[in-house]
Design a protein around this motif. Structure first.
Motif, PDB file in Angstrom:
ATOM      1  N   UNK A 177      39.503 -29.551 -22.578  1.00 53.47           N
ATOM      2  CA  UNK A 177      37.991 -29.651 -21.481  1.00 53.47           C
ATOM      3  C   UNK A 177      38.043 -30.710 -20.703  1.00 53.47           C
ATOM      4  N   UNK A 178      38.601 -31.913 -21.248  1.00 53.10           N
ATOM      5  CA  UNK A 178      38.484 -33.041 -20.468  1.00 53.10           C
ATOM      6  C   UNK A 178      39.547 -33.479 -19.086  1.00 53.10           C
ATOM      7  N   UNK A 179      40.552 -32.499 -19.219  1.00 54.17           N
ATOM      8  CA  UNK A 179      41.418 -32.612 -18.039  1.00 54.17           C
ATOM      9  C   UNK A 179      41.786 -31.255 -17.320  1.00 54.17           C
ATOM     10  N   UNK A 180      42.291 -31.368 -16.074  1.00 54.03           N
ATOM     11  CA  UNK A 180      42.456 -29.926 -15.174  1.00 54.03           C
ATOM     12  C   UNK A 180      43.602 -29.368 -15.447  1.00 54.03           C
ATOM     13  N   UNK A 181      44.678 -29.763 -16.144  1.00 54.33           N
ATOM     14  CA  UNK A 181      46.024 -29.107 -16.277  1.00 54.33           C
ATOM     15  C   UNK A 181      46.058 -28.562 -17.679  1.00 54.33           C
ATOM     16  N   UNK A 182      46.850 -27.538 -17.989  1.00 57.97           N
ATOM     17  CA  UNK A 182      47.188 -26.925 -19.206  1.00 57.97           C
ATOM     18  C   UNK A 182      47.769 -28.293 -20.111  1.00 57.97           C
ATOM     19  N   UNK A 183      47.538 -27.874 -21.261  1.00 58.07           N
ATOM     20  CA  UNK A 183      48.263 -29.278 -22.202  1.00 58.07           C
ATOM     21  C   UNK A 183      49.699 -28.772 -22.467  1.00 58.07           C
ATOM     22  N   UNK A 184      50.460 -29.697 -22.550  1.00 59.26           N
ATOM     23  CA  UNK A 184      51.803 -29.473 -22.891  1.00 59.26           C
ATOM     24  C   UNK A 184      52.115 -29.122 -24.117  1.00 59.26           C
ATOM     25  N   UNK A 185      53.302 -28.649 -24.348  1.00 57.64           N
ATOM     26  CA  UNK A 185      53.784 -28.266 -25.711  1.00 57.64           C
ATOM     27  C   UNK A 185      54.208 -29.568 -26.523  1.00 57.64           C
ATOM     28  N   UNK A 186      54.246 -29.517 -27.706  1.00 63.37           N
ATOM     29  CA  UNK A 186      54.997 -30.770 -28.469  1.00 63.37           C
ATOM     30  C   UNK A 186      56.302 -31.088 -28.114  1.00 63.37           C
ATOM     31  N   UNK A 187      56.545 -32.438 -27.531  1.00 62.21           N
ATOM     32  CA  UNK A 187      57.750 -33.015 -27.051  1.00 62.21           C
ATOM     33  C   UNK A 187      57.606 -32.687 -25.531  1.00 62.21           C
ATOM     34  N   UNK A 188      56.817 -32.271 -24.641  1.00 57.77           N
ATOM     35  CA  UNK A 188      56.811 -32.086 -23.583  1.00 57.77           C
ATOM     36  C   UNK A 188      55.606 -32.894 -22.691  1.00 57.77           C
ATOM     37  N   UNK A 189      55.581 -32.942 -21.334  1.00 56.87           N
ATOM     38  CA  UNK A 189      54.567 -33.870 -20.787  1.00 56.87           C
ATOM     39  C   UNK A 189      54.063 -33.075 -19.714  1.00 56.87           C
ATOM     40  N   UNK A 190      52.689 -33.563 -19.227  1.00 56.79           N
ATOM     41  CA  UNK A 190      52.325 -33.037 -18.006  1.00 56.79           C
ATOM     42  C   UNK A 190      51.461 -34.170 -17.348  1.00 56.79           C
ATOM     43  N   UNK A 191      51.317 -33.976 -15.921  1.00 57.44           N
ATOM     44  CA  UNK A 191      50.535 -35.089 -15.359  1.00 57.44           C
ATOM     45  C   UNK A 191      49.175 -33.958 -15.019  1.00 57.44           C
ATOM     46  N   UNK A 192      48.023 -34.890 -15.291  1.00 51.60           N
ATOM     47  CA  UNK A 192      46.505 -34.021 -15.138  1.00 51.60           C
ATOM     48  C   UNK A 192      45.673 -35.233 -14.763  1.00 51.60           C
ATOM     49  N   UNK A 193      44.269 -34.535 -14.528  1.00 50.31           N
ATOM     50  CA  UNK A 193      43.384 -35.415 -14.001  1.00 50.31           C
ATOM     51  C   UNK A 193      41.968 -35.045 -14.661  1.00 50.31           C
ATOM     52  N   UNK A 194      41.329 -36.182 -15.002  1.00 48.03           N
ATOM     53  CA  UNK A 194      40.024 -36.237 -15.549  1.00 48.03           C
ATOM     54  C   UNK A 194      38.969 -36.408 -14.344  1.00 48.03           C
ATOM     55  N   UNK A 195      38.244 -35.443 -14.358  1.00 49.10           N
ATOM     56  CA  UNK A 195      37.224 -35.371 -13.133  1.00 49.10           C
ATOM     57  C   UNK A 195      35.904 -36.179 -13.353  1.00 49.10           C
ATOM     58  N   UNK A 196      35.285 -36.659 -12.202  1.00 47.33           N
ATOM     59  CA  UNK A 196      33.809 -37.139 -12.432  1.00 47.33           C
ATOM     60  C   UNK A 196      32.834 -35.792 -12.758  1.00 47.33           C
ATOM     61  N   UNK A 197      31.660 -36.058 -12.765  1.00 52.25           N
ATOM     62  CA  UNK A 197      30.591 -35.000 -12.736  1.00 52.25           C
ATOM     63  C   UNK A 197      30.662 -34.382 -11.546  1.00 52.25           C
ATOM     64  N   UNK A 198      31.069 -34.984 -10.238  1.00 52.36           N
ATOM     65  CA  UNK A 198      30.981 -34.545  -8.873  1.00 52.36           C
ATOM     66  C   UNK A 198      32.201 -33.770  -8.661  1.00 52.36           C
ATOM     67  N   UNK A 199      33.163 -33.773  -9.676  1.00 53.38           N
ATOM     68  CA  UNK A 199      34.237 -32.735  -9.281  1.00 53.38           C
ATOM     69  C   UNK A 199      35.368 -33.701  -8.849  1.00 53.38           C
ATOM     70  N   UNK A 200      35.242 -34.848  -8.519  1.00 52.37           N
ATOM     71  CA  UNK A 200      36.138 -35.800  -8.055  1.00 52.37           C
ATOM     72  C   UNK A 200      37.236 -36.447  -8.848  1.00 52.37           C
ATOM     73  N   UNK A 201      38.194 -37.113  -8.270  1.00 53.09           N
ATOM     74  CA  UNK A 201      39.094 -37.551  -9.429  1.00 53.09           C
ATOM     75  C   UNK A 201      38.580 -39.060 -10.076  1.00 53.09           C
TER      76      UNK A 201
END
Length: 833
Positions: free
Chosen positions: A523-547
Motif C-alpha cells: 500500500x505504501x509504495x507504487x511498484x509491485x513488491x518483489x519476490x523473495x531474493x529479488x529487488x525492485x525500485x519503487x516510490x512512496x508518495x505524499x498525500x498530493x501524489x508527488x514523490x
C-alpha cells in the motif's frame, strides 16, 4: 484566553505573525498566537530589515519572492504602512569568479521569475557616483526589493491576522507540551516584569491545540528540550553600525537624486544602505560567536551585546574604500544582537521529527526576508497536506538525530561566516569535520580521496593526487570545470571501460519485518513488491501524489524487507515510514522498523570487469557460474561470502554498468576493502567518487532524489511509469492521477562552453520562451559533451526537441534525447558471464 484552538502559533516575531496570518487566510478559523513578551521583541526588533533575493536554494528563492510581493500589498489590506522602501539591491563583484557566482545564482532567479539587471562598473558609477568602482568587475541589480521596517511589517501582518479572526495573546510563556493522541496540551505561564527580567508568575493555564507551530527564534533550544527533539538553530552575534550623516550623500540627495539601493560588496563581506543621511554598515565577519547554546537567560530580553569594532575592522576599512566619502563620518549608533542560524543557513520549516501535528519554523537567519513566504508555504503544508514547491530542502529532518550542540554551534558559526563567501556549487564546508566516518575512511584518504559530507558522513567526491595538500579540494572549486574535473572524468571512464569501486556506506538503510510488513509496503509504495531474493525500485508518495521517497526494496523473506534510500535522508525517510506504519498497523498487522544505516557498509562495484573481480574472491565451487545470469540475474540479491566477509550482494548499479552493491557488516569493511583493491587494481579498477557517479547516472537518465525527484512532481511527471503499478491501490494514487502531467522530466545533451557544464539550476528556453529548468547537470564521457536532466512543458518533451540552456548569460544548444541515451537496451547491465 481560549482553551481550545485549531492551531497555536508560539512566537510573535515576523515569522510567527506571518504563519498565523496565512493559516487564517487559508481558511482555518480558530488560530491563536502566543508571545512571551511583546510582538517583535526577539530578533525582529533589531533586524536591519533588508530583503535580499539572493539565495542559491530554489525553495528559498520562492519564499523570498512571495515575501517581497506580499509586503507590497499589506497596507491596502490592513491600513498599516509596512515601511517598505523599494530602492533595489545592488550586489557588486570584485572578481571574475564572483561574477560567475552571480550568473549561477541568476539561473535560479530566472527559473522563479525574479527580475534582475546586469551592470558594468561604468554603469554603476554613472548611477551612483559616490561608489568607487575602480576595482569592480560588474554587478547584479534587483530593482524590486530593498528594505523594510521589521516592526512595521510584523504589526501589519499581526493586524491582518486579527482581521481574519486570529487571537493574539502577549506575556504568556509555554512551559510544556503533552500529546494526547489527538491534540497538544500546552501549559502556559503568565509573564511579568520583575527587576528588569521577564519571569513567569503563578498564573497558569492550559490550551489544547490540534496543531502547534513553534516560531521561537532565539529560544529554539528551550523549545527543543520541551519537545524532546533536536533543533540545530542557535543564535550568532550580528553587528551593524549607523554612521553620522555623510555630507556627500546629503548633497547627492539634495540635488534631487533618489535613494541608493542597498549596496552589497560580497567580496568585502558587508551590506550598506542609507539611513537618515548616513549609512548603515552590516558586516558578516569571521569569528562571530554563537550565543545562548543552551537557552536565553531571563535577564536577556530586547537587549544587545557590546559592539566589537576590532572584529569588523577589515570590513569597516573596505566600506571606506568602496564609499570614500564615509571616511570622515563618525559613528552614531551600533547594534550587536543575536540572529538564529542553522548549519546550512536555510530555515527549519516543516513537520517536527517524530511528533504529530507539531510544526517547526525555526532558524531564520534572514527572517524578515523569509517571513511572508514561510508563512504562506507552511500554511499550504498544514492545510492542504503539501506545498506547491518542494520543501524537502528546508525540512527539519534533513539534520539527523545524531547531531549535538557542539556540532550545531560549529556549523552555525560557519554558516554566518559563509554568507558572503563564494557559494561554489561544488563547495564543501570544513567545520566539524570529519565526524561520521566509515572504517575505510583512512584507506580512502591515503589514496587521494577528497571528501564531501552528506548527513554528517564523509563520502569521497573524487580522488585527487595522493600527495595533495589537505586543502586541495578548496583550490579545486570553481563555477566552471574545477580542478577536480579531470580526476572525475578518469573515474567515469574507468567505470565504462573496466571497473570502479564506490563507497556507498552513507546510503540510508532500514529493515521492515513482521506479519503486516508485506501488505503495508504494497500500500505504501507504487511498484509491485518483489519476490523473495529479488529487488525492485519503487516510490512512496505524499498525500498530493508527488514523490516523497525513493526506495530500493530487497525482499529477504516473505515478511522481511531491506529498504535502501538516499544517503542524506535517513531521518527524513524513517520519520515518514514510521508514522505511516503507526497509522496503518491496525489495518495491516504488526511490524517492526529498524534503522540499520550504521550497521552495514556498502560498496558499489560496477563496470564490465566487475564480475571478474568478484569471481576471484567469491567462496563458491563455481564462482564465475555463481555470478552469471542464470544463478545471479539482474535485479536479484544473494547472501554470499567474499574472503572472510559474509554479505548481501545486490545485482544493481546506479552507474548503468554490470555491477553489484555489496552490503556488509560495517566492522568487516576494511578486510573487504583490501581484498577488493587487491583483486581489482590489476584489472583496471579505480576508486570512484560521487561526482563521476552523478555524471554516469545521468547518461542512464536515473532520477535522483532531491533533484529530479521531489514533492513538486509525481512519478508520472518524472517519467517513472514503469515503476508505478496502476493496477493496485497505493497511498497517493488518486491525487497522482488527478494531478495529471504538468511537466515532464527529460534528459538533454548540451553543446555548452568548452570550460563548463550545467550544474542543474539553469533555465531552458524554446526561442525566447522559458519552457523549463534543469535539475541536474554534468559531463558525459560517453558522448563527449555536457549532459543534464530537467523538467519541461509536456509539449517540449519529445525526443529531438531543440532547446536552449542559459549558462553564464549565454544561450547554448540543448537537445532532448531518449531516456537512457547510453545503452538504452541495458545490454551492459544485463551482460552474462
Amino acid at each position: 484566553m481560549k482553551s481550545h484552538v485549531k492551531a497555536l502559533v508560539v512566537g510573535g516575531g515576523a515569522v510567527g505573525t506571518s504563519i498565523a496570518y496565512h493559516l487564517a487566510k487559508a481558511g482555518w478559523q480558530d488560530v491563536m498566537l502566543l508571545e512571551r513578551d511583546e510582538l517583535t521583541s526577539g530578533s525582529t526588533w533589531h533586524a536591519a530589515g533588508l530583503l535580499p533575493y539572493f539565495n542559491m536554494s530554489y525553495a528559498t528563492t520562492w519564499i523570498h519572492d512571495h515575501s517581497i510581493k506580499l509586503y507590497k500589498t499589506l497596507e491596502e489590506e490592513t491600513g498599516l504602512n509596512a515601511g517598505f522602501s523599494v530602492v533595489g539591491n545592488l550586489r557588486m563583484a570584485g572578481s571574475k569568479e564572483r561574477m560567475d557566482e552571480y550568473m549561477l545564482y541568476a539561473a535560479t532567479a530566472e527559473t522563479v521569475g525574479v527580475p534582475f539587471e546586469w551592470l558594468t562598473p561604468g554603469q554603476v558609477k554613472d548611477r551612483y557616483p559616490l561608489v568607487n568602482t575602480d576595482d569592480l568587475h560588474g554587478a547584479i541589480f534587483h530593482p524590486t526589493d530593498g528594505y523594510i521596517n521589521p516592526a512595521d511589517v510584523t504589526m501589519a501582518m499581526a493586524k491582518g491576522a486579527r482581521q481574519r479572526g486570529v487571537t493574539i495573546e502577549r506575556k504568556w510563556q509555554v512551559d510544556g507540551y503533552e500529546w494526547t493522541g489527538s491534540a497538544w496540551k500546552v501549559t502556559l505561564s503568565k509573564m511579568a516584569e520583575k527587576g528588569g527580567n521577564l519571569l513567569p508568575t503563578e498564573e497558569r493555564t492550559v490550551v489544547e491545540a490540534e496543531h502547534v507551530v513553534t516560531a521561537t527564534g532565539n529560544h529554539a533550544q528551550r523549545t527543543a528540550r520541551m519537545l524532546g527533539i533536536k533543533i540545530p538553530a542557535i543564535p550568532v552575534e550580528h553587528q551593524y553600525i549607523v554612521t553620522e550623516p555623510d555630507p556627500a550623500l546629503q548633497k547627492w540627495r539634495a540635488e534631487g537624486n533618489g535613494e541608493h539601493p542597498v549596496l552589497r560588496d560580497a567580496d568585502a563581506k558587508w551590506y550598506v544602505r542609507e539611513e537618515r543621511g548616513g549609512w548603515i554598515l552590516g558586516p558578516y565577519e569571521r569569528n562571530a560567536p554563537a550565543r545562548f547554546r543552551y537557552g536565553v537567560p531571563d535577564s536577556f530580553r530586547a537587549d544587545l551585546f557590546p559592539l566589537d569594532l576590532e572584529r569588523i575592522e577589515e570590513e569597516y576599512m573596505s566600506f571606506i574604500h568602496r564609499i570614500p566619502s564615509s571616511e570622515e563620518v563618525g559613528l552614531k549608533d551600533d547594534f550587536n544582537g543575536p540572529i538564529c542560524y542553522t548549519p546550512d543557513g536555510n530555515p527549519l520549516l516543516g513537520a517536527a521529527p517524530g511528533l504529530r501535528n507539531m510544526w517547526l519554523a525555526e532558524g531564520f537567519s534572514f527572517g524578515i526576508t523569509a517571513a511572508g513566504g514561510a508563512g504562506h508555504y507552511l500554511a499550504q503544508l498544514m492545510v492542504e497536506g503539501e506545498a506547491e514547491i518542494d520543501m524537502a530542502s528546508l525540512d527539519p529532518k534533513r539534520f539527523g538525530s545524531w547531531i549535538t550542540t557542539d556540532w550545531a554551534v560549529a556549523k552555525d558559526e560557519e554558516a554566518y561566516e559563509h554568507v558572503y563567501i563564494l557559494h561554489h556549487p561544488d563547495e564543501e564546508r570544513p567545520a566539524a569535520r570529519p565526524l561520521r566516518t566509515a572504517p575505510c575512511y583512512d584507506r580512502l584518504k591515503a589514496r587521494g580521496a577528497q571528501f564531501g559530507a552528506v548527513n554528517g558522513f564523509e563520502r569521497p567526491n573524487y580522488f585527487g593526487p595522493v600527495d595533495a595538500d589537505a586543502r586541495f579540494d578548496e583550490h579545486a572549486r570553481s563555477f566552471r570545470r574545477g580542478g577536480w574535473f579531470d580526476y572525475a572524468k578518469a573515474e567515469a571512464e574507468a567505470v565504462r571501460g573496466a571497473a570502479g569501486l564506490i563507497d556507498a556506506s552513507a546510503f540510508a538503510k532500514h529493515v521492515l519485518k513482521g506479519p503486516g510488513a508485506a501488505a503495508f509496503l504494497d500500500w505504501f509504495t507504487t511498484n509491485r513488491l518483489p519476490k523473495v531474493g529479488r529487488i525492485n525500485l519503487t516510490y512512496a508518495l505524499t498525500d498530493a501524489g508527488t514523490v516523497r521517497t525513493e526506495y530500493t526494496i530487497v525482499r529477504q523473506a516473505e515478511d522481511q524487507f531491506y529498504l535502501v534510500s538516499a544517503g542524506g535522508w535517513a531521518d527524513y525517510d524513517r520519520d515518514f515510514l514510521q508514522k505511516a506504519m503507526e497509522d496503518k498497523a491496525a489495518e495491516f498487522g504488526p511490524m517492526v522498523l529498524q534503522d540499520v544505516t550504521t550497521q552495514y557498509g556498502a560498496f558499489a562495484l560496477a563496470g564490465p570487469r566487475s564480475r571478474d573481480i568478484l569471481a576471484t574472491l567469491l567462496r563458491d565451487a563455481d564462482p564465475e557460474g555463481a555470478l552469471g545470469n542464470k544463478r545471479f540475474p539482474w535485479l536479484s540479491a544473494r547472501e554470499i561470502e567474499l574472503g572472510m566477509v559474509p554479505l548481501m550482494a545486490i545485482r544493481v548499479a546506479y552507474t548503468g554498468e554490470l555491477g553489484w552493491e555489496l552490503h556488509h557488516p560495517i566492522e568487516m569493511q576494511n578486510h573487504l576493502f583490501d581484498w577488493l583493491m587487491e583483486a581489482g587494481e590489476p584489472l583496471g579498477m579505480k576508486l570512484v567518487g560521487m561526482r563521476a557517479q552523478n555524471w554516469l547516472r545521468q547518461e542512464k537518465s536515473y532520477r535522483a532524489f532531491g533533484t529530479e525527484l521531489g514533492r513538486d512532481a509525481t512519478p508520472l511527471e518524472a517519467g517513472l511509469d514503469r515503476f508505478v503499478d496502476q493496477g493496485k491501490a497505493f497511498h497517493g494514487k488518486e491525487a497522482m492521477e488527478a494531478t495529471g502531467i504538468r511537466s515532464k522530466c527529460v534528459t538533454l545533451l548540451v553543446d555548452g562552453p568548452d570550460d563548463a557544464d550545467p550544474w542543474g539550476r539553469e533555465v531552458l528556453f524554446s526561442g525566447d520562451e522559458r519552457v523549463g529548468r534543469m535539475t541536474s547537470g554534468g559531463y558525459s564521457v560517453a558522448f563527449g559533451k555536457s549532459i543534464g536532466m530537467g523538467y519541461v512543458r509536456p509539449d517540449m518533451a519529445e525526443i529531438g526537441t531543440k532547446l536552449k540552456v542559459r549558462m553564464f548569460r549565454e544561450l547554448y544548444d540543448a537537445e532532448v534525447v531518449e531516456d537512457s541515451p547510453y545503452d538504452p537496451r541495458n545490454e551492459s547491465i544485463r551482460a552474462d558471464g
